[in-house]
Design a protein around this motif. Structure first.
Motif, PDB file in Angstrom:
ATOM      1  N   THR A   1     -14.452  -7.482   4.009  1.00  0.00           N
ATOM      2  CA  THR A   1     -15.901  -7.294   3.858  1.00  0.00           C
ATOM      3  C   THR A   1     -16.648  -8.612   3.786  1.00  0.00           C
ATOM      4  N   ASP A   2     -16.141  -9.563   3.011  1.00  0.00           N
ATOM      5  CA  ASP A   2     -16.840 -10.830   2.826  1.00  0.00           C
ATOM      6  C   ASP A   2     -16.243 -11.972   3.638  1.00  0.00           C
ATOM      7  N   ALA A   3     -15.405 -11.654   4.606  1.00  0.00           N
ATOM      8  CA  ALA A   3     -14.765 -12.702   5.404  1.00  0.00           C
ATOM      9  C   ALA A   3     -15.805 -13.450   6.229  1.00  0.00           C
ATOM     10  N   THR A   4     -15.740 -14.782   6.183  1.00  0.00           N
ATOM     11  CA  THR A   4     -16.698 -15.593   6.946  1.00  0.00           C
ATOM     12  C   THR A   4     -16.361 -15.612   8.426  1.00  0.00           C
ATOM     13  N   THR A   5     -15.095 -15.436   8.772  1.00  0.00           N
ATOM     14  CA  THR A   5     -14.674 -15.357  10.171  1.00  0.00           C
ATOM     15  C   THR A   5     -13.817 -14.106  10.340  1.00  0.00           C
ATOM     16  N   PRO A   6     -13.847 -13.483  11.515  1.00  0.00           N
ATOM     17  CA  PRO A   6     -13.038 -12.275  11.730  1.00  0.00           C
ATOM     18  C   PRO A   6     -11.565 -12.563  11.477  1.00  0.00           C
ATOM     19  N   ALA A   7     -10.941 -11.753  10.641  1.00  0.00           N
ATOM     20  CA  ALA A   7      -9.537 -11.945  10.297  1.00  0.00           C
ATOM     21  C   ALA A   7      -8.698 -10.839  10.918  1.00  0.00           C
ATOM     22  N   VAL A   8      -7.555 -11.213  11.465  1.00  0.00           N
ATOM     23  CA  VAL A   8      -6.617 -10.244  12.012  1.00  0.00           C
ATOM     24  C   VAL A   8      -5.477 -10.085  11.011  1.00  0.00           C
ATOM     25  N   PHE A   9      -5.131  -8.850  10.712  1.00  0.00           N
ATOM     26  CA  PHE A   9      -4.062  -8.559   9.768  1.00  0.00           C
ATOM     27  C   PHE A   9      -2.895  -7.907  10.498  1.00  0.00           C
ATOM     28  N   VAL A  10      -1.778  -7.825   9.797  1.00  0.00           N
ATOM     29  CA  VAL A  10      -0.664  -7.010  10.278  1.00  0.00           C
ATOM     30  C   VAL A  10      -0.298  -6.030   9.178  1.00  0.00           C
ATOM     31  N   LEU A  11       0.185  -4.878   9.610  1.00  0.00           N
ATOM     32  CA  LEU A  11       0.767  -3.902   8.696  1.00  0.00           C
ATOM     33  C   LEU A  11       2.225  -3.757   9.125  1.00  0.00           C
ATOM     34  N   GLU A  12       3.150  -3.954   8.173  1.00  0.00           N
ATOM     35  CA  GLU A  12       4.558  -3.871   8.534  1.00  0.00           C
ATOM     36  C   GLU A  12       5.326  -3.039   7.522  1.00  0.00           C
ATOM     37  N   GLU A  13       6.474  -2.566   7.961  1.00  0.00           N
ATOM     38  CA  GLU A  13       7.286  -1.735   7.076  1.00  0.00           C
ATOM     39  C   GLU A  13       7.726  -2.534   5.855  1.00  0.00           C
ATOM     40  N   TYR A  14       7.797  -1.866   4.735  1.00  0.00           N
ATOM     41  CA  TYR A  14       8.225  -2.493   3.497  1.00  0.00           C
ATOM     42  C   TYR A  14       9.738  -2.559   3.455  1.00  0.00           C
ATOM     43  N   LEU A  15      10.268  -3.731   3.162  1.00  0.00           N
ATOM     44  CA  LEU A  15      11.712  -3.900   3.023  1.00  0.00           C
ATOM     45  C   LEU A  15      12.095  -3.511   1.598  1.00  0.00           C
ATOM     46  N   VAL A  16      12.763  -2.390   1.462  1.00  0.00           N
ATOM     47  CA  VAL A  16      13.110  -1.858   0.147  1.00  0.00           C
ATOM     48  C   VAL A  16      14.133  -2.764  -0.524  1.00  0.00           C
ATOM     49  N   SER A  17      13.942  -3.004  -1.814  1.00  0.00           N
ATOM     50  CA  SER A  17      14.800  -3.920  -2.561  1.00  0.00           C
ATOM     51  C   SER A  17      16.093  -3.250  -3.013  1.00  0.00           C
ATOM     52  N   ASP A  18      17.141  -4.085  -3.107  1.00  0.00           N
ATOM     53  CA  ASP A  18      18.372  -3.674  -3.770  1.00  0.00           C
ATOM     54  C   ASP A  18      18.593  -4.620  -4.949  1.00  0.00           C
ATOM     55  N   PRO A  19      18.091  -4.268  -6.150  1.00  0.00           N
ATOM     56  CA  PRO A  19      18.173  -5.182  -7.295  1.00  0.00           C
ATOM     57  C   PRO A  19      19.581  -5.360  -7.835  1.00  0.00           C
ATOM     58  N   THR A  20      20.537  -4.554  -7.351  1.00  0.00           N
ATOM     59  CA  THR A  20      21.902  -4.675  -7.870  1.00  0.00           C
ATOM     60  C   THR A  20      22.639  -5.880  -7.299  1.00  0.00           C
TER      61      THR A  20
ATOM     62  N   VAL B   1       0.854  -1.193   0.000  1.00  0.00           N
ATOM     63  CA  VAL B   1       0.000   0.000   0.000  1.00  0.00           C
ATOM     64  C   VAL B   1       0.884   1.235   0.000  1.00  0.00           C
ATOM     65  N   ARG B   2       0.484   2.222  -0.801  1.00  0.00           N
ATOM     66  CA  ARG B   2       1.303   3.425  -0.972  1.00  0.00           C
ATOM     67  C   ARG B   2       0.623   4.685  -0.452  1.00  0.00           C
ATOM     68  N   SER B   3      -0.587   4.550   0.078  1.00  0.00           N
ATOM     69  CA  SER B   3      -1.286   5.700   0.642  1.00  0.00           C
ATOM     70  C   SER B   3      -2.282   5.217   1.680  1.00  0.00           C
ATOM     71  N   SER B   4      -2.756   6.143   2.501  1.00  0.00           N
ATOM     72  CA  SER B   4      -3.742   5.775   3.516  1.00  0.00           C
ATOM     73  C   SER B   4      -5.058   5.361   2.876  1.00  0.00           C
ATOM     74  N   ASP B   5      -5.407   5.995   1.761  1.00  0.00           N
ATOM     75  CA  ASP B   5      -6.646   5.625   1.069  1.00  0.00           C
ATOM     76  C   ASP B   5      -6.538   4.209   0.502  1.00  0.00           C
ATOM     77  N   GLU B   6      -5.387   3.882  -0.076  1.00  0.00           N
ATOM     78  CA  GLU B   6      -5.205   2.536  -0.612  1.00  0.00           C
ATOM     79  C   GLU B   6      -5.251   1.503   0.510  1.00  0.00           C
ATOM     80  N   LEU B   7      -4.664   1.809   1.648  1.00  0.00           N
ATOM     81  CA  LEU B   7      -4.705   0.901   2.786  1.00  0.00           C
ATOM     82  C   LEU B   7      -6.145   0.648   3.212  1.00  0.00           C
ATOM     83  N   ALA B   8      -6.941   1.702   3.330  1.00  0.00           N
ATOM     84  CA  ALA B   8      -8.340   1.548   3.745  1.00  0.00           C
ATOM     85  C   ALA B   8      -9.127   0.729   2.726  1.00  0.00           C
ATOM     86  N   ASP B   9      -8.867   0.977   1.456  1.00  0.00           N
ATOM     87  CA  ASP B   9      -9.589   0.242   0.411  1.00  0.00           C
ATOM     88  C   ASP B   9      -9.231  -1.242   0.430  1.00  0.00           C
TER      89      ASP B   9
END
Length: 432
Positions: A194-213, A179-187
């Motif tokens: 919304t359609d989850a049959t059982t309550p789901a717990v999520f985590v939000l964690e920092e993105y590990l930036v890539s070093d493609p070199t 996610v790159r914005s607060s709006d995208e995170l909420a969406d």
């Protein structure tokens, strides 16, 4: 296939000439037939499977009549472990993340080596795993739990942007995204819950930036380390290379051995071993993913079971049967193999799997003779594909949402790249 009903107590197979291995079965990194094949002349396998789970039931229904399956549908944990204890087993194992707790309970009741309950909790809970690694000084990664929409803003304030949203317990990149914005995170959170049959717990964690070199942009920016742990001693089995991820975090293929600059294999193995010790892992096969970043190798996650697909590529490249090794380890019959870290006399070729997964949603299989076309690509040995015109892409389903797999091998990494590029060109014309 012999199915033992859940309301009758099994008889111990004391007369069996081979030791009994209990497999707590659910869809995961090994199939029932693959397990039986590896167990031939080694042990008698008893599958403990929930036949109320359509996927598990379908997998187990294809077993031969001689196979023993215990239906665990509706059993409490106490009932499950009592049934398991009746077999006088010499080992227990599972290849499914969501069944690690059940396997640990069986192992505890039967006095068998396996992850203890405390270790299982940090293996299946991504938040607890991050906390344990940080507490041990191995790696600090900002991670927050999200139980409701009200938790999104505080979590994002801690992680910053971009960030990764994923289930607190899960596998295969299901419902995992950047996610790159607060709006995208909420969406995205609303979409996932919304359609989850059982309550789901999520985590939000920092993105590990890539070093493609580190390994070059053509290859994936991460690897996995496969290890076998016996009595707390860690034995490195292999480092597995990856192809680049598809949107958002779907794996597209593996190859063994990994392509790494001099000294990097030793670095990632050292980090992996620190993580296994920090999490208290003393028994079993592990699959640890590590990403290359500008700050050096960073842990993505540690899994307390055999990694999906890695046994095949390792067996074809170096002759090491990781599935058989996992079974032997569970039974206490373990001889550490030579580690596979690079091409050489012990590993004369690179073996790969390429996943036939779409680049984006909304795509459907196109026309043409896909299997024949791919089979003609130099380096391709086998194409296992199921072309269904009604199939549609869905990135939320993660790694499993694909139409097939290409298997092959190459003499070296230049040849592997040529083969993969040939597959890319054919697949670019396939998706419509």
């Amino acid at each position: 296939m012999t199915v033992q009903p859940s309301d009758t107590r099994p008889q111990s197979p004391a007369a069996a000439p081979l030791p009994v291995l209990l497999v707590v079965y659910g869809r995961g990194s090994a199939t029932p037939r693959g397990i039986l094949g590896a167990a031939r002349r080694l042990c008698t396998v008893v599958f403990l499977g929930d036949l109320g789970d359509p996927k598990a039931a379908a997998d187990l229904a294809g077993l031969p009549k001689s196979a023993t399956v215990v239906d665990t549908a509706g059993l409490t944990e106490e009932q499950l472990v009592e049934r398991a204890a009746g077999f006088g087993a010499s080992g227990v194992i599972t290849f499914s993340d969501h069944l690690l707790r059940s396997a640990a309970a069986v192992a505890e009741r039967c006095g068998l080596p396996f992850h203890d309950r405390a270790t299982v909790e940090v293996l299946v809970d991504k938040f607890q795993q991050r906390a344990a690694l940080a507490a041990a000084g191995v790696q600090s990664t900002v991670c927050r739990t999200v139980r409701s929409a009200a938790d999104l803003a505080p979590a994002l304030a801690a992680t910053g942007l971009p960030a990764v949203l994923k289930p607190r317990s899960g596998a295969g990149s299901v419902d995992t995204c950047l996610v790159r914005s607060s709006d995208e995170l909420a969406d995205r959170y609303a979409e996932f819950t919304t359609d989850a049959t059982t309550p789901a717990v999520f985590v939000l964690e920092e993105y590990l930036v890539s070093d493609p070199t580190v390994v070059g942009e053509f290859w994936g920016d991460y690897v996995s380390i496969e290890s076998a742990v016996k009595d707390g001693e860690i034995h490195t089995v292999a480092v597995t290379g990856k192809l680049p991820l598809a949107h958002p975090f779907r794996e597209t293929g593996y190859f063994t051995p990994a392509l790494l600059p001099d000294g990097l294999a030793e670095q990632v193995v050292a980090l992996e071993r620190s993580a296994l010790r920090a999490l208290g892992i003393r028994e079993g096969v592990t699959h640890t993913e590590i990403k290359f970043t500008p700050d050096g190798p960073r842990l993505i996650e540690v899994n307390g079971r055999l990694g999906g697909h890695v046994s095949d590529v390792l067996k074809r490249s170096a002759g090491t049967d990781l599935l058989l090794l996992a079974l032997r380890l569970a039974l206490g019959d373990f001889t550490p193999p030579a580690p596979v870290l690079a091409l050489g006399a012990a590993c004369p070729a690179v073996a790969f799997q390429y996943f036939l997964s779409p680049p984006a949603d909304g795509l459907a299989p196109g026309g043409g003779e896909l299997i024949d076309d791919l089979q003609a690509v130099p380096g391709v040995d086998l194409v296992d594909a199921r072309i269904d015109p009604t199939w549609r892409a869905n990135w939320r389903a993660g790694t499993e949402w694909l139409i097939g797999t290409v298997y092959g091998s190459a003499a070296g990494y230049a040849e592997l790249r040529t083969t993969v590029e040939g597959i890319h060109r054919r697949m670019d014309t396939f998706w419509s």
